[in-house]
Design a protein around this motif. Structure first.
Motif, PDB file in Angstrom:
ATOM      1  N   SER A 168       8.511 -16.414  46.237  1.00  0.00           N
ATOM      2  CA  SER A 168       8.008 -15.292  45.433  1.00  0.00           C
ATOM      3  C   SER A 168       8.932 -14.083  45.532  1.00  0.00           C
ATOM      4  CB  SER A 168       6.588 -14.916  45.883  1.00  0.00           C
ATOM      5  OG  SER A 168       5.687 -15.969  45.684  1.00  0.00           O
ATOM      6  N   ILE A 169       9.303 -13.718  46.747  1.00  0.00           N
ATOM      7  CA  ILE A 169      10.164 -12.538  46.946  1.00  0.00           C
ATOM      8  C   ILE A 169      11.542 -12.779  46.331  1.00  0.00           C
ATOM      9  CG2 ILE A 169      11.326 -11.120  48.684  1.00  0.00           C
ATOM     10  CD1 ILE A 169       8.870 -11.564  50.485  1.00  0.00           C
ATOM     11  N   ALA A 170      12.086 -13.975  46.536  1.00  0.00           N
ATOM     12  CA  ALA A 170      13.402 -14.283  45.975  1.00  0.00           C
ATOM     13  C   ALA A 170      13.369 -14.223  44.453  1.00  0.00           C
ATOM     14  CB  ALA A 170      13.852 -15.667  46.442  1.00  0.00           C
ATOM     15  N   GLY A 171      12.311 -14.763  43.843  1.00  0.00           N
ATOM     16  CA  GLY A 171      12.198 -14.733  42.391  1.00  0.00           C
ATOM     17  C   GLY A 171      12.107 -13.326  41.851  1.00  0.00           C
ATOM     18  N   ILE A 172      11.335 -12.479  42.512  1.00  0.00           N
ATOM     19  CA  ILE A 172      11.195 -11.088  42.073  1.00  0.00           C
ATOM     20  C   ILE A 172      12.525 -10.353  42.162  1.00  0.00           C
ATOM     21  CG2 ILE A 172      10.136  -8.868  42.643  1.00  0.00           C
ATOM     22  CD1 ILE A 172       7.662 -10.472  43.565  1.00  0.00           C
ATOM     23  N   LEU A 173      13.209 -10.485  43.294  1.00  0.00           N
ATOM     24  CA  LEU A 173      14.487  -9.789  43.476  1.00  0.00           C
ATOM     25  C   LEU A 173      15.530 -10.270  42.470  1.00  0.00           C
ATOM     26  CD1 LEU A 173      14.735  -9.697  47.384  1.00  0.00           C
ATOM     27  CD2 LEU A 173      14.165  -7.819  45.828  1.00  0.00           C
ATOM     28  N   PHE A 174      15.561 -11.569  42.218  1.00  0.00           N
ATOM     29  CA  PHE A 174      16.534 -12.109  41.268  1.00  0.00           C
ATOM     30  C   PHE A 174      16.283 -11.563  39.863  1.00  0.00           C
ATOM     31  CE2 PHE A 174      17.355 -15.292  37.968  1.00  0.00           C
ATOM     32  CZ  PHE A 174      18.730 -15.376  38.058  1.00  0.00           C
ATOM     33  N   MET A 205       9.044 -13.617  34.254  1.00  0.00           N
ATOM     34  CA  MET A 205       8.176 -13.468  35.414  1.00  0.00           C
ATOM     35  C   MET A 205       6.715 -13.756  35.098  1.00  0.00           C
ATOM     36  SD  MET A 205       9.759 -10.250  37.504  1.00  0.00           S
ATOM     37  CE  MET A 205       8.749 -10.657  38.903  1.00  0.00           C
ATOM     38  N   GLY A 206       6.434 -14.107  33.889  1.00  0.00           N
ATOM     39  CA  GLY A 206       5.046 -14.379  33.546  1.00  0.00           C
ATOM     40  C   GLY A 206       4.950 -15.323  32.376  1.00  0.00           C
ATOM     41  N   VAL A 207       4.616 -14.775  31.226  1.00  0.00           N
ATOM     42  CA  VAL A 207       4.544 -15.565  30.006  1.00  0.00           C
ATOM     43  C   VAL A 207       5.143 -14.735  28.883  1.00  0.00           C
ATOM     44  CG1 VAL A 207       2.523 -16.940  30.653  1.00  0.00           C
ATOM     45  CG2 VAL A 207       2.188 -14.699  29.623  1.00  0.00           C
ATOM     46  N   THR A 208       5.288 -15.340  27.722  1.00  0.00           N
ATOM     47  CA  THR A 208       5.852 -14.628  26.585  1.00  0.00           C
ATOM     48  C   THR A 208       5.032 -13.384  26.267  1.00  0.00           C
ATOM     49  OG1 THR A 208       6.694 -16.698  25.673  1.00  0.00           O
ATOM     50  CG2 THR A 208       6.514 -14.833  24.163  1.00  0.00           C
ATOM     51  N   ALA A 209       3.709 -13.480  26.393  1.00  0.00           N
ATOM     52  CA  ALA A 209       2.851 -12.341  26.103  1.00  0.00           C
ATOM     53  C   ALA A 209       3.152 -11.156  27.019  1.00  0.00           C
ATOM     54  CB  ALA A 209       1.388 -12.747  26.229  1.00  0.00           C
ATOM     55  N   GLY A 245       7.955 -20.457  33.504  1.00  0.00           N
ATOM     56  CA  GLY A 245       6.959 -21.264  32.813  1.00  0.00           C
ATOM     57  C   GLY A 245       5.574 -20.642  32.795  1.00  0.00           C
ATOM     58  N   GLY A 246       5.205 -19.937  33.858  1.00  0.00           N
ATOM     59  CA  GLY A 246       3.892 -19.311  33.916  1.00  0.00           C
ATOM     60  C   GLY A 246       2.797 -20.274  34.339  1.00  0.00           C
ATOM     61  N   HIS A 247       1.561 -19.781  34.282  1.00  0.00           N
ATOM     62  CA  HIS A 247       0.417 -20.569  34.728  1.00  0.00           C
ATOM     63  C   HIS A 247       0.245 -21.843  33.916  1.00  0.00           C
ATOM     64  CE1 HIS A 247      -0.571 -16.567  36.372  1.00  0.00           C
ATOM     65  NE2 HIS A 247      -1.229 -17.232  37.302  1.00  0.00           N
ATOM     66  N   GLY A 248       0.502 -21.761  32.613  1.00  0.00           N
ATOM     67  CA  GLY A 248       0.320 -22.923  31.766  1.00  0.00           C
ATOM     68  C   GLY A 248       1.206 -24.081  32.160  1.00  0.00           C
ATOM     69  N   THR A 249       2.491 -23.795  32.339  1.00  0.00           N
ATOM     70  CA  THR A 249       3.427 -24.841  32.721  1.00  0.00           C
ATOM     71  C   THR A 249       3.135 -25.355  34.123  1.00  0.00           C
ATOM     72  OG1 THR A 249       5.128 -23.860  31.315  1.00  0.00           O
ATOM     73  CG2 THR A 249       5.868 -25.376  33.030  1.00  0.00           C
ATOM     74  N   ALA A 250       2.818 -24.440  35.040  1.00  0.00           N
ATOM     75  CA  ALA A 250       2.511 -24.852  36.414  1.00  0.00           C
ATOM     76  C   ALA A 250       1.331 -25.819  36.439  1.00  0.00           C
ATOM     77  CB  ALA A 250       2.210 -23.624  37.281  1.00  0.00           C
ATOM     78  N   ALA A 251       0.298 -25.497  35.672  1.00  0.00           N
ATOM     79  CA  ALA A 251      -0.866 -26.375  35.634  1.00  0.00           C
ATOM     80  C   ALA A 251      -0.562 -27.658  34.863  1.00  0.00           C
ATOM     81  CB  ALA A 251      -2.044 -25.649  34.981  1.00  0.00           C
ATOM     82  N   GLY A 252       0.246 -27.550  33.804  1.00  0.00           N
ATOM     83  CA  GLY A 252       0.567 -28.719  33.006  1.00  0.00           C
ATOM     84  C   GLY A 252       1.409 -29.745  33.735  1.00  0.00           C
ATOM     85  N   MET A 253       2.129 -29.310  34.758  1.00  0.00           N
ATOM     86  CA  MET A 253       2.954 -30.232  35.535  1.00  0.00           C
ATOM     87  C   MET A 253       2.151 -31.009  36.578  1.00  0.00           C
ATOM     88  SD  MET A 253       6.163 -30.184  34.571  1.00  0.00           S
ATOM     89  CE  MET A 253       7.030 -30.827  36.005  1.00  0.00           C
ATOM     90  N   GLN A 254       0.875 -30.713  36.705  1.00  0.00           N
ATOM     91  CA  GLN A 254       0.067 -31.347  37.753  1.00  0.00           C
ATOM     92  C   GLN A 254       0.115 -32.877  37.727  1.00  0.00           C
ATOM     93  OE1 GLN A 254      -4.023 -30.120  37.818  1.00  0.00           O
ATOM     94  NE2 GLN A 254      -4.546 -31.396  39.568  1.00  0.00           N
ATOM     95  N   PRO A 255      -0.074 -33.522  36.563  1.00  0.00           N
ATOM     96  CA  PRO A 255      -0.004 -34.990  36.573  1.00  0.00           C
ATOM     97  C   PRO A 255       1.335 -35.528  37.074  1.00  0.00           C
ATOM     98  CG  PRO A 255      -0.998 -34.199  34.535  1.00  0.00           C
ATOM     99  CD  PRO A 255      -0.436 -33.009  35.225  1.00  0.00           C
ATOM    100  N   THR A 278       1.085 -16.299  39.621  1.00  0.00           N
ATOM    101  CA  THR A 278       0.250 -15.099  39.655  1.00  0.00           C
ATOM    102  C   THR A 278       1.023 -13.911  40.206  1.00  0.00           C
ATOM    103  OG1 THR A 278      -1.714 -16.468  39.973  1.00  0.00           O
ATOM    104  CG2 THR A 278      -1.900 -14.138  40.537  1.00  0.00           C
ATOM    105  N   VAL A 279       1.766 -14.133  41.282  1.00  0.00           N
ATOM    106  CA  VAL A 279       2.605 -13.071  41.843  1.00  0.00           C
ATOM    107  C   VAL A 279       3.627 -12.599  40.803  1.00  0.00           C
ATOM    108  CG1 VAL A 279       4.372 -12.538  43.570  1.00  0.00           C
ATOM    109  CG2 VAL A 279       2.335 -13.835  44.217  1.00  0.00           C
ATOM    110  N   GLY A 280       4.251 -13.545  40.109  1.00  0.00           N
ATOM    111  CA  GLY A 280       5.247 -13.195  39.112  1.00  0.00           C
ATOM    112  C   GLY A 280       4.674 -12.372  37.981  1.00  0.00           C
TER     113      GLY A 280
END
Length: 491
Positions: free
Chosen positions: A360-366, A395-399, A156-166, A185-187
């Motif tokens: 973070s480490i598990a996501g990167i390795l996967f 691991m980040g965003v579409t861009a 999802g990236g930063h946008g989705t992470a922040a958008g899920m806050q509510p 950010t790590v991703g």
């Protein structure tokens, strides 16, 4: 909050964004990492805010620093609200201005690409929730639902992470937002570093079909600027300014898409309340809230799709320009990222540092395993060019994915860009901020069981890999034809 404070908060945010761009232009190390200016600006905002400089006020005896650092508490509060608002704009623009193609045509090209994309999305849930059950919960006492943050943050990236806050706040886990932003950010950073390394490895070992050597990027590319001789499409005028400014028209349509999404969400919540949401409802005596936790942004995306379908069916596709929509999306995403990173809580990350590192480490390795091992066994032609875009996105965003694809296929000689774009039509509505992303944690919280997400995602993960292998063997045996190979046509 006075209008003057709101206005100054926005102006100050713009100044921080400009400072982030200055750092990207001037610092070679940052250029080599290909870090977006918004990420840099977000860290600058974090440093000058209450989380870093603000903490120096008491030991230094500077009381004026304690109220927001170099900012103020009012400005920080305004910035903290922006991500939840702007994420709906980002998702509403995804399909606006671009004709939605026939599903039959798309399916012929997108098969293996979709298999890889779904494997990334569903697999991140499987890995994360299993870690939650086997490691986070028994050893650290952390709720296993936090395992779903890998998909929310990486895919999802930063946008989705922040958008899920509510939604996180409504479910009583507000700390999940800060954790997700840190993991995102790590991703993003590791995705760029690993992606470039894999491309170089592919060139050296002959695994790339398009490029045979990785040339040094130009100075303008490293600085994130265009040179004078580069011609870039910036969109087209779809309305005469004398009647309505084209940008105004596009922003208005985005607003309509968000309104449609809001109406859909309110309708779904009303239906839920009648059937099982409220105590004494038709299917539940005690009441069970599920759709009430769903954020607005995935429904705003559906609102955009509805508008685009209507425009296509009525012959008014040219009324909107997709490049202009991308600029609106880019502006919203930049502001969102800066505001989200600048208001992240370092206390939460410090409290959950073990969870942060493990996920973070598990996501990167996967993700690296999917790229290097599974992708060449699912995509029969141009596997690295086509796989690197999905890796970057996962691991980040579409861009990020498109940036890596531009390195691997700078002149669009492979079918990678077209296949990736078509895959998004099927992928975005569900993963990386779509309905599955929005519903996963609410489902687990509402039912009290992580298996309601773990089991379907495990089945989907296995099915996507199996389907990809079947397609691969069919193409290799000659029973099916794969996508057109542009590089062969060129040569």
């Amino acid at each position: 909050m006075s209008p003057e404070v709101v206005g100054f908060a926005i102006v100050l945010l713009a100044s921080v964004m400009l400072l982030g761009k200055y750092v990207r232009v001037k610092v070679p190390f940052v250029q080599k990492l290909l870090l977006p200016s918004a990420i840099i600006a977000g860290f600058i905002g974090l440093i000058v805010g209450p989380q870093v400089i603000g903490r120096l006020g008491e030991p230094l005896g500077w009381a004026w620093l304690e109220d927001g650092g170099l900012l103020t508490s009012g400005i920080v509060d305004i910035w903290a609200e922006l991500p939840g608002l702007l994420i709906s704009v980002v998702f509403a623009t995804l399909f606006l201005g671009s004709r939605i193609p026939s599903p039959v045509r798309v399916a012929k090209l997108v098969g293996p690409q979709l298999s890889i994309g779904v494997a990334y999305g569903s697999g991140q849930y499987v890995v994360g929730i299993l870690l939650g059950l086997l490691v986070l919960s028994p050893l650290l006492g952390v709720d296993p639902v936090f395992g779903a943050l890998i998909e929310i943050a990486f895919e999802g990236g930063h946008g989705t992470a922040a958008g899920m806050q509510p939604a996180f706040e409504d479910m009583g886990i507000p700390e999940a937002t800060d954790l997700a932003l840190a993991i995102a950010t790590v991703g993003l950073v590791s995705g760029i570093v690993i992606g470039i390394a894999v491309i170089n490895w592919g060139v050296r070992t002959g695994r790339t079909r398009v490029i045979k050597n990785v040339s040094e990027q130009s100075k303008s590319e490293l600085r994130g600027l265009y040179s004078d001789d580069e011609r870039v499409s910036t969109g087209r005028m779809t309305s005469r300014p004398g009647s309505i400014e084209p940008l105004t028209l596009h922003v208005a349509v985005v607003g309509l898409a968000i309104i449609i999404g809001w109406l859909i969400l309110e309708g779904l919540i009303w239906i839920e309340n009648q059937l099982w949401g409220l105590p004494g409802s038709v299917w539940s005596e005690e009441g069970l809230t599920l759709l009430g936790y769903v954020p607005l942004f995935p429904l705003a995306m559906i609102g955009g799709v509805i508008i685009q379908v209507i425009l296509d069916r009525t012959g008014n596709t040219s009324l909107l320009d997709h490049e202009t929509m991308k600029r609106i999306q880019g502006l919203s995403l930049d502001i969102l990222i800066v505001a989200a990173l600048a208001t992240i809580s370092l206390d939460v990350i410090a409290s959950y540092w073990e969870t942060f590192l493990i996920l973070s480490i598990a996501g990167i390795l996967f993700c690296a395993t999917i790229l290097v091992y599974f992708t060449p066994r699912i995509i029969p032609e141009f596997w690295l060019e086509r796989g690197i875009a999905d890796f970057g996105q996962s691991m980040g965003v579409t861009a990020t994915g498109l940036a890596l694809l531009r390195v691997a296929d700078p002149d669009d000689e492979s079918p990678a860009l077209e296949a990736f774009g078509y895959k998004q039509l099927f992928f975005e509505p569900f993963f990386g901020g779509g309905l599955i992303t929005a519903l996963s944690i609410p489902l687990m919280v509402a039912t009290g069981s992580v298996y309601i997400v773990l089991i379907p995602m495990a089945v989907l993960f296995i099915a996507s890999l199996v389907a990809g292998r079947i397609y691969y063997k069919g193409v290799r045996s000659g029973r099916w034809s794969g996508p057109p190979a542009k590089v062969d046509e060129v040569t």
